[in-house]
Design an enzyme around this catalytic site. Sequence first.
Site, mmCIF file in Angstrom:
data_model
loop_
_atom_site.group_PDB
_atom_site.id
_atom_site.type_symbol
_atom_site.label_atom_id
_atom_site.label_comp_id
_atom_site.label_asym_id
_atom_site.label_seq_id
_atom_site.Cartn_x
_atom_site.Cartn_y
_atom_site.Cartn_z
ATOM 1 N N LYS A 1 16.244 21.989 -10.994
ATOM 2 C CA LYS A 1 15.576 20.707 -11.239
ATOM 3 C C LYS A 1 16.453 19.679 -11.956
ATOM 4 O O LYS A 1 17.255 19.997 -12.814
ATOM 5 C CB LYS A 1 14.322 20.929 -12.111
ATOM 6 C CG LYS A 1 13.175 21.588 -11.416
ATOM 7 C CD LYS A 1 12.589 20.765 -10.272
ATOM 8 C CE LYS A 1 11.827 19.557 -10.763
ATOM 9 N NZ LYS A 1 10.542 19.916 -11.354
ATOM 10 N N HIS B 1 0.834 -1.219 0.000
ATOM 11 C CA HIS B 1 0.000 0.000 0.000
ATOM 12 C C HIS B 1 0.867 1.267 0.000
ATOM 13 O O HIS B 1 0.437 2.300 0.496
ATOM 14 C CB HIS B 1 -0.953 0.039 1.199
ATOM 15 C CG HIS B 1 -1.678 -1.256 1.430
ATOM 16 N ND1 HIS B 1 -2.928 -1.508 0.919
ATOM 17 C CD2 HIS B 1 -1.302 -2.371 2.085
ATOM 18 C CE1 HIS B 1 -3.300 -2.738 1.278
ATOM 19 N NE2 HIS B 1 -2.326 -3.284 1.980
#
Length: 459
Positions: free
Chosen positions: A284, A157
């Site tokens: 980035k 999960h």
Amino acid sequence: MTSKPWSGRFNKGTDKLVEEFNSSISFDKRLFRHDIMGSIAHARMLARVKIITKREAERIVGGLKSIEREIASNRFTLTPDMEDIHMAIERRLIEKLGALGGKLHTGRSRNDQVALDVRLYLRDEIHEIQLLINRLKGTLVDVAKENLDVIMPGYTHLQRAQPILLSHHLLAYYEMLGRDHERLEECLKRINIMPLGAGALAGTPYPLDRDFVAKELSFSKVTDNSLDSVSDRDFCIELLGIASILMMHLSRLCEELILWSSQEFGFIELSDAFSTGSSIMPQKKNPDVAELGRGKTGRVYGNLMAILTTMKALPLAYNKDMQEDKEPLFDTIDTVKGCLKVFAPMLKTLKIDKDRMLKATGGGFLVATDVADYLAMKGLPFRDAHHIVGMVVAYCIKRGRGLGGLTLNEWRGFSSAFNKDIVDVVSVKASVDARDIKGGTALKRVKRRIREIERDEEN
Ligand code: ARG
């Protein structure tokens, strides 16, 4: 407008719009080598059964080989009015050999010809894809070996679940790719069947030696029903299904690389050579390769849907709809090969932050199951053990503590079954090592699996 081989029945030339609409040469030209290969086998067979002479067959074969060279070196320009690659090559042969060129198509139709070409083409492409899969599998093993004992959280999960070895995690992908390779091998069995001799749909009245053609082209056998031979595209659909599963596997790996390279996880850093920057944000470094791999999966699924839908409810035998199989097929092959090619070096060059991975196993009570197993091994029913450890975890959460820091007294407050050996249980390394079962994450087992893999690969 050029005159068509089938123009005999027609009084008017083809409308320009129809010519363009009908033409597949812009994409089926990639089949030219396989088309020529098939035609050469057909010509030799025609001579063998004395439909043409040996000398004629030799001249046809020579002509076909020179056309192959012309196309390969762009000396023969393929134009839309040639309709498709099969007609383009035949027309060029007639230009070269005159009337003799017109004998090649004896006992053959484009319907069985295109089925043959695609089978020949896919056979080669599948071998290439299998090689690329093997390379990626090899890279996974290499990276696993270089990071054999690196411990990380395993997730369910996407919540931290139990500690595992990174090497074990990587080898999960090895297994997936192994199944992909196997599926391709299976699919090859159904591709490697020779359809020529089916003619347009009903077979041919000539005494063709189909087995000879099959042997010439290394097919394992010939097809058994002429209608099926020209209307079957199962093998394309099957390949696209296999490609979809393969891409699904790659997309899961992509997703993990994307997550792991985020600052939130910080488990890995992709090499600069396999990342890209932002045009506006100077800081980035983006995992574009993995994102594209993930994204291209959608395109491959789409291609599968496209062919399935094209084939749906088509009456037997050949229908022109089936020309629409090629672009999704070719696009899938290019996409899959492109992804496999770039993924191996991307994996090989990524940096792993093992401290960060190990640290992530610290919080989150990853060894809680081990504590429950400890109690169960002391004779408590697992359900009771589970409940007790649940209470221990709640106790720790409330106090901001970890399982590793509890005193024996505290443990015993929850169950008298706890002894001082509990300290050996609440370490992530102990947890990993405890999974000493075939298929488990214990270092010993992962090492053994790698030995098995290496042994298999040698054979
Ligand atoms: N270009 C066609 C295809 O790819 C070849 C077969 C055409 N046959 C025909 N009778 N028009 O399907």
